[in-house]
Design a protein around this motif. Sequence first.
Motif, mmCIF file in Angstrom:
data_model
loop_
_atom_site.group_PDB
_atom_site.id
_atom_site.type_symbol
_atom_site.label_atom_id
_atom_site.label_comp_id
_atom_site.label_asym_id
_atom_site.label_seq_id
_atom_site.Cartn_x
_atom_site.Cartn_y
_atom_site.Cartn_z
ATOM 1 N N LYS A 1 0.814 -1.220 0.000
ATOM 2 C CA LYS A 1 0.000 0.000 0.000
ATOM 3 C C LYS A 1 0.847 1.270 0.000
ATOM 4 O O LYS A 1 0.336 2.360 0.225
ATOM 5 N N ALA A 2 2.133 1.129 -0.322
ATOM 6 C CA ALA A 2 3.035 2.281 -0.328
ATOM 7 C C ALA A 2 2.772 3.177 -1.528
ATOM 8 O O ALA A 2 2.556 2.692 -2.642
ATOM 9 N N ASP A 3 2.804 4.466 -1.315
ATOM 10 C CA ASP A 3 2.544 5.412 -2.394
ATOM 11 C C ASP A 3 3.567 5.297 -3.514
ATOM 12 O O ASP A 3 3.257 5.561 -4.678
ATOM 13 N N ASP A 4 4.793 4.892 -3.160
ATOM 14 C CA ASP A 4 5.844 4.740 -4.168
ATOM 15 C C ASP A 4 6.080 3.275 -4.537
ATOM 16 O O ASP A 4 7.143 2.918 -5.036
ATOM 17 N N GLN B 1 1.662 1.321 -7.813
ATOM 18 C CA GLN B 1 1.174 2.686 -7.669
ATOM 19 C C GLN B 1 1.895 3.623 -8.650
ATOM 20 O O GLN B 1 1.250 4.464 -9.311
ATOM 21 N N LYS B 2 3.206 3.472 -8.777
ATOM 22 C CA LYS B 2 3.966 4.307 -9.716
ATOM 23 C C LYS B 2 3.563 4.005 -11.152
ATOM 24 O O LYS B 2 3.432 4.914 -11.985
ATOM 25 N N ARG C 1 0.141 5.685 -12.024
ATOM 26 C CA ARG C 1 0.239 7.128 -12.276
ATOM 27 C C ARG C 1 0.873 7.406 -13.637
ATOM 28 O O ARG C 1 0.421 8.281 -14.391
ATOM 29 N N SER D 1 -5.153 2.408 -2.107
ATOM 30 C CA SER D 1 -3.913 3.018 -2.610
ATOM 31 C C SER D 1 -3.813 2.882 -4.125
ATOM 32 O O SER D 1 -3.309 3.780 -4.805
ATOM 33 N N HIS D 2 -4.309 1.782 -4.671
ATOM 34 C CA HIS D 2 -4.318 1.613 -6.126
ATOM 35 C C HIS D 2 -5.295 2.602 -6.769
ATOM 36 O O HIS D 2 -4.976 3.217 -7.794
ATOM 37 N N GLU E 1 -6.273 5.468 -5.565
ATOM 38 C CA GLU E 1 -5.688 6.803 -5.430
ATOM 39 C C GLU E 1 -4.640 7.067 -6.499
ATOM 40 O O GLU E 1 -4.437 8.212 -6.922
ATOM 41 N N SER E 2 -3.973 6.007 -6.950
ATOM 42 C CA SER E 2 -2.893 6.142 -7.933
ATOM 43 C C SER E 2 -3.394 6.128 -9.368
ATOM 44 O O SER E 2 -2.608 6.351 -10.292
#
Length: 332
Positions: A94-97, A101-102, A105, A154-155, A157-158
Amino acid sequence: MILMQIRPRRLRQDSGLRSLVRETRVMPEDLIYPLFIKAGEGIRDEIGSLPGCYHLSPDEMLLQEAEKIVEAGLKGVILFGLPADKDEVGSRAKADDGPVQKACRLLKREYPELYLITDVCLCAYTSHGHCGLVDNGEILNDKTLPHLAEMAVSHAESGADMVAPSDMMDGRVAAIREELDKNGYKDIPIMSYAAKYNSAFYGPFREAQGSSPTDGDRSSHQMDYANSREAMREVLLDEDEGADILMVKPALAYLDIIKDVREKTDLPVAAYNVSGEYSLVHAGSEAGLVNRWELQNEILTAIKRAGADLIITYAALEFANRFSEEYRKRDN
């Protein structure tokens, strides 16, 4: 008296007529292409167990692959992450990076027309390789659910367009739906791995994603391949919990399950033409035993004929390119 003869072969005597009366057709837009996103930079490494598929870093390497996918006419991909670090609870999931997730985006910015589905499971992110939290060898169902729900958010959001929980924890569709809705993502659909069997066909995938358990197996949560009625219970439970698409995995050895699911629900049905099915076709082709294109096409047609609306397959890109070539030949 002249007796009328019934001759079914009349409709099979030339290729044009066979095409006109063909009942089932697989199109590129029916297919979803899996991508393995690996943390790092400048990575495009072919996966030995999955010929033609690659580990890709979420940078220019991924964008080059995305360009090929879009040009081939494919509409959707499903993303699997390979993190740089793992721990007991899969916190990088669930990390933003994180890699997925990267990738979301980046793809959403450069190829907004590409539909992004993300796999939601902890197995590739945990140091023990299991799909949920573990205590003394036991997979903790209910304590795993918040982690899966946070991963799904988190996915979203990305930039993910859909999330696909593959963990097979009881109640995870409801937990993910509740968390998505609470965070303003009511329109993000859930494609549930509803009838996911404990299968020997997953071997190449686990090597590709580095998600094999360090000990034990997944028989406590993935389904016994001998059971069919149980699949219907799983499918209907996920539908009641808010799943928007129901998946059967694997596909080829479970055509009867796909057909049963199709008859029991009005929701779209997905099927996963899994790594072992794909790799066996390649191995047979390399040994000179089968024609890879003809066999893979036959397999995909059988999966769709059984009732699948969507097919996840590692053959998607090759199929789409060959499909385009066949049409260009006809036009010329």
